[in-house]
Scaffold this active site. Structure first.
Site, PDB file in Angstrom:
ATOM      1  N   TYR A 151      46.784  49.210  39.670  1.00  0.00           N
ATOM      2  CA  TYR A 151      46.057  49.348  38.094  1.00  0.00           C
ATOM      3  C   TYR A 151      46.487  50.479  37.906  1.00  0.00           C
ATOM      4  CZ  TYR A 151      40.576  49.688  37.922  1.00  0.00           C
ATOM      5  OH  TYR A 151      39.409  49.574  36.705  1.00  0.00           O
ATOM      6  N   ASP A 279      42.915  58.022  48.040  1.00  0.00           N
ATOM      7  CA  ASP A 279      42.435  57.932  47.528  1.00  0.00           C
ATOM      8  C   ASP A 279      42.156  59.457  46.455  1.00  0.00           C
ATOM      9  OD1 ASP A 279      39.602  56.113  47.930  1.00  0.00           O
ATOM     10  OD2 ASP A 279      39.057  58.815  47.733  1.00  0.00           O
TER      11      ASP A 279
HETATM   12  P1  NAD Z   1      34.699  43.412  37.295  1.00  0.00           P
HETATM   13  O1  NAD Z   1      35.442  43.001  38.889  1.00  0.00           O
HETATM   14  O2  NAD Z   1      32.925  43.224  37.718  1.00  0.00           O
HETATM   15  O3  NAD Z   1      34.486  42.806  35.988  1.00  0.00           O
HETATM   16  C1  NAD Z   1      36.108  41.903  35.638  1.00  0.00           C
HETATM   17  C2  NAD Z   1      36.447  40.974  35.019  1.00  0.00           C
HETATM   18  O4  NAD Z   1      37.005  40.271  34.624  1.00  0.00           O
HETATM   19  C3  NAD Z   1      35.209  40.072  36.057  1.00  0.00           C
HETATM   20  O5  NAD Z   1      34.585  38.623  35.653  1.00  0.00           O
HETATM   21  C4  NAD Z   1      36.539  38.979  36.330  1.00  0.00           C
HETATM   22  O6  NAD Z   1      37.130  38.138  37.011  1.00  0.00           O
HETATM   23  C5  NAD Z   1      37.250  38.565  34.881  1.00  0.00           C
HETATM   24  N1  NAD Z   1      38.806  38.721  35.210  1.00  0.00           N
HETATM   25  C6  NAD Z   1      40.045  39.316  35.484  1.00  0.00           C
HETATM   26  N2  NAD Z   1      40.857  39.309  35.484  1.00  0.00           N
HETATM   27  C7  NAD Z   1      40.769  38.468  34.476  1.00  0.00           C
HETATM   28  C8  NAD Z   1      42.082  37.499  34.352  1.00  0.00           C
HETATM   29  N3  NAD Z   1      42.869  37.334  34.127  1.00  0.00           N
HETATM   30  N4  NAD Z   1      41.201  36.916  33.163  1.00  0.00           N
HETATM   31  C9  NAD Z   1      40.553  36.647  32.395  1.00  0.00           C
HETATM   32  N5  NAD Z   1      39.068  37.202  33.087  1.00  0.00           N
HETATM   33  C10 NAD Z   1      39.429  38.157  34.553  1.00  0.00           C
HETATM   34  O7  NAD Z   1      34.725  44.794  37.126  1.00  0.00           O
HETATM   35  P2  NAD Z   1      34.039  45.444  35.931  1.00  0.00           P
HETATM   36  O8  NAD Z   1      33.335  47.084  37.232  1.00  0.00           O
HETATM   37  O9  NAD Z   1      32.993  44.842  34.912  1.00  0.00           O
HETATM   38  O10 NAD Z   1      34.609  46.257  34.866  1.00  0.00           O
HETATM   39  C11 NAD Z   1      34.860  45.813  33.761  1.00  0.00           C
HETATM   40  C12 NAD Z   1      36.638  46.681  33.089  1.00  0.00           C
HETATM   41  O11 NAD Z   1      36.180  48.019  33.112  1.00  0.00           O
HETATM   42  C13 NAD Z   1      37.933  46.598  33.900  1.00  0.00           C
HETATM   43  O12 NAD Z   1      38.899  46.254  32.985  1.00  0.00           O
HETATM   44  C14 NAD Z   1      37.256  48.167  34.979  1.00  0.00           C
HETATM   45  O13 NAD Z   1      38.812  48.570  35.131  1.00  0.00           O
HETATM   46  C15 NAD Z   1      36.901  48.444  33.849  1.00  0.00           C
HETATM   47  N6  NAD Z   1      36.058  50.132  34.618  1.00  0.00           N
HETATM   48  C16 NAD Z   1      35.329  50.163  35.633  1.00  0.00           C
HETATM   49  C17 NAD Z   1      34.650  50.906  35.981  1.00  0.00           C
HETATM   50  C18 NAD Z   1      34.094  50.606  37.108  1.00  0.00           C
HETATM   51  O14 NAD Z   1      33.142  52.118  37.939  1.00  0.00           O
HETATM   52  N7  NAD Z   1      32.635  49.783  37.103  1.00  0.00           N
HETATM   53  C19 NAD Z   1      35.664  52.029  36.192  1.00  0.00           C
HETATM   54  C20 NAD Z   1      36.548  51.966  34.831  1.00  0.00           C
HETATM   55  C21 NAD Z   1      36.898  51.342  34.471  1.00  0.00           C
HETATM   56  N1  UDP Z   2      33.689  55.187  49.578  1.00  0.00           N
HETATM   57  C1  UDP Z   2      33.262  55.672  51.077  1.00  0.00           C
HETATM   58  N2  UDP Z   2      32.687  54.505  51.850  1.00  0.00           N
HETATM   59  C2  UDP Z   2      32.753  52.833  51.536  1.00  0.00           C
HETATM   60  C3  UDP Z   2      33.415  52.289  49.984  1.00  0.00           C
HETATM   61  C4  UDP Z   2      34.051  53.475  49.746  1.00  0.00           C
HETATM   62  O1  UDP Z   2      33.778  56.173  51.369  1.00  0.00           O
HETATM   63  O2  UDP Z   2      31.753  51.891  52.007  1.00  0.00           O
HETATM   64  C5  UDP Z   2      34.527  56.067  48.774  1.00  0.00           C
HETATM   65  C6  UDP Z   2      35.983  55.902  48.265  1.00  0.00           C
HETATM   66  O3  UDP Z   2      37.054  56.122  49.707  1.00  0.00           O
HETATM   67  C7  UDP Z   2      36.790  56.541  47.295  1.00  0.00           C
HETATM   68  C8  UDP Z   2      34.755  56.000  46.686  1.00  0.00           C
HETATM   69  O4  UDP Z   2      34.033  56.191  47.657  1.00  0.00           O
HETATM   70  O5  UDP Z   2      36.402  57.819  47.256  1.00  0.00           O
HETATM   71  C9  UDP Z   2      34.887  55.663  45.851  1.00  0.00           C
HETATM   72  O6  UDP Z   2      35.260  54.296  45.955  1.00  0.00           O
HETATM   73  P1  UDP Z   2      34.728  53.297  44.475  1.00  0.00           P
HETATM   74  O7  UDP Z   2      36.140  52.612  45.691  1.00  0.00           O
HETATM   75  O8  UDP Z   2      33.674  52.827  44.735  1.00  0.00           O
HETATM   76  O9  UDP Z   2      36.103  53.685  43.730  1.00  0.00           O
HETATM   77  P2  UDP Z   2      36.989  55.094  43.132  1.00  0.00           P
HETATM   78  O10 UDP Z   2      38.061  55.145  44.325  1.00  0.00           O
HETATM   79  O11 UDP Z   2      37.969  53.881  42.238  1.00  0.00           O
HETATM   80  O12 UDP Z   2      36.899  55.891  42.345  1.00  0.00           O
END
Ligand code: NAD
Ligand code: UDP
Ligand code: UDP
Length: 323
Positions: A151, A279
């Site tokens: 990722y 993590d």
């Molecule tokens: P999500 O998993 O809910 O949404 C991602 C979407 O992408 C899904 O609908 C999935 O089906 C689609 N997808 C995955 N692989 C695909 C492919 N090969 N072709 C077409 N569609 C595909 O996640 P989200 O939280 O909505 O995240 C959206 C974007 O924001 C992602 O790019 C993620 O990396 C980025 N992002 C999210 C967060 C967060 O905290 N939610 C933080 C940082 C970055």
């Molecule tokens: N985490 C936790 N319990 C859970 C899920 C996540 O303590 O059931 C912790 C995880 O280890 C991380 C933080 O919460 O330190 C955020 O995790 P998340 O997967 O939401 O996002 P990311 O690690 O990608 O920031």
């Protein structure tokens, strides 16, 4: 093709059936645009878009962005990529392909169309940061060969591609580095901390704290984030990013658990489990650049955002867990 309304655009949102994408689509439709959502429904679901089923300006196309895509649009938001560690580690090779091949195809599309293109990058490009809070000019501390690398490195390479298409082909790019975001329509079982804790609290199950719970995250409510996306997309060609979008309010996972327990009135116990490998120990965005370039900062306090998210899960959990 001459458009009927000058200000109405046809906008592509990849990953639009996911958590953030579905909120972005709601917002773009409210603004009067046409939206084409492209999603392979890996982690997203049609349920997130059910309310748009008969919407005249909305279209859903099931497609994987690792394959070429030939459509006609004016603007592109590239969000396709699984975002939770559980999902992106499920098929790590596909995760890297989605970020890298997906970016190449979407950039190729944007180049042919001369369309502005937005990339949903991530705070994970900073890895386990040794600079705190993280400004955009910090290059990060990322393990290239660990379980999170598919990722983190995939997203880093996507950023590289965006900037090379910009430099080499003059593409207008907008790269946002998104920090942890939460809200309604998060996947109830994708293992992210906010949804995990809320679902566990509502079901009376133990709250699973990884490690001792002292690690920190900064949580941004999805409406605030989408406002940041729209503002970034509206900037002139000189604003490329990368630009941090997130809420600087920083909390330990223990604090988050206690807040959710008290807001739900749950009697769930805390259960301490092993901390996953690599993590990050702390994470907080420096949003000076977003404030200056976009006049943007988050407005929704954690408690208010959690209330909306808890309400969503309270109402939808029976349906979500039955499916
Ligand atoms: P999500 O998993 O809910 O949404 C991602 C979407 O992408 C899904 O609908 C999935 O089906 C689609 N997808 C995955 N692989 C695909 C492919 N090969 N072709 C077409 N569609 C595909 O996640 P989200 O939280 O909505 O995240 C959206 C974007 O924001 C992602 O790019 C993620 O990396 C980025 N992002 C999210 C967060 C967060 O905290 N939610 C933080 C940082 C970055
Ligand atoms: N985490 C936790 N319990 C859970 C899920 C996540 O303590 O059931 C912790 C995880 O280890 C991380 C933080 O919460 O330190 C955020 O995790 P998340 O997967 O939401 O996002 P990311 O690690 O990608 O920031
Ligand atoms: N591409 C696409 N849709 C388009 C134009 C291009 O999916 O409308 C894909 C195409 O498969 C190509 C990639 O985008 O492999 C990169 O395109 P680019 O024009 O940059 O490179 P090239 O075609 O020279 O490989």
């Amino acid at each position: 093709m001459a458009r009927l309304y000058d200000s109405r655009k046809r906008i592509l949102v990849t990953g639009g059936a996911g958590f953030i994408g579905s909120h972005l689509i709601d917002r773009l439709l409210e603004q009067g645009h046409e939206v084409l959502c492209v999603d392979n429904l890996f982690t997203g679901t049609k349920r997130n878009l059910d309310h748009l089923h008969n919407h005249a300006r909305f279209e859903l196309m099931r497609h994987d962005v690792t394959f070429p895509l030939y459509v006609e649009v004016d603007e592109i938001y590239n969000l396709a990529c699984p975002a939770s560690p559980v999902h992106y580690q499920h098929d790590p090779v596909q995760t890297t392909k989605t970020s890298v091949h997906g970016a190449i195809n979407i950039l190729g599309l944007a180049k042919r169309l001369k369309a502005k293109v937005f990339q949903a990058s991530t705070s994970e490009v900073y890895g386990d940061p040794s600079v705190h809070p993280q400004p955009e000019d910090y290059w990060g501390n990322v393990n290239p060969v660990g379980p999170r690398s598919c990722y983190d490195e995939g997203k880093r390479c996507a950023e590289t591609l965006f900037f090379d298409y910009h430099r080499q082909h003059g593409l207008e790019i907008k790269v946002a580095r998104i920090f942890n975001t939460y809200g309604p329509r998060m996947h109830h079982a994708d293992g992210r901390v906010v949804s995990n804790f809320i679902v566990q609290a509502l079901q009376g199950d133990p709250i699973t704290i990884y490690g001792d719970g002292s690690q920190t995250r900064s949580f941004c409510y999805v409406d605030d984030l989408v406002e940041g996306f729209i503002r970034l997309m509206e900037t002139g060609p000189e604003t490329t990013g990368p630009i941090n979008l997130g809420n600087p309010g920083e909390f330990t996972m223990l604090e988050l658990a206690e807040k959710i327990l008290s807001m739900t009135g749950s009697r769930s116990k805390l259960e301490f489990l092993e901390l996953p490998q690599d993590d990050p120990k702390q994470r907080q965005p420096d949003i000076t650049r977003a404030k200056e370039a976009l006049g943007w900062e988050p407005k929704v306090q954690l408690e208010e955002g959690l209330r909306q998210t808890i309400d969503y899960f309270k109402h939808r959990l029976p349906e979500l867990t039955a499916a």
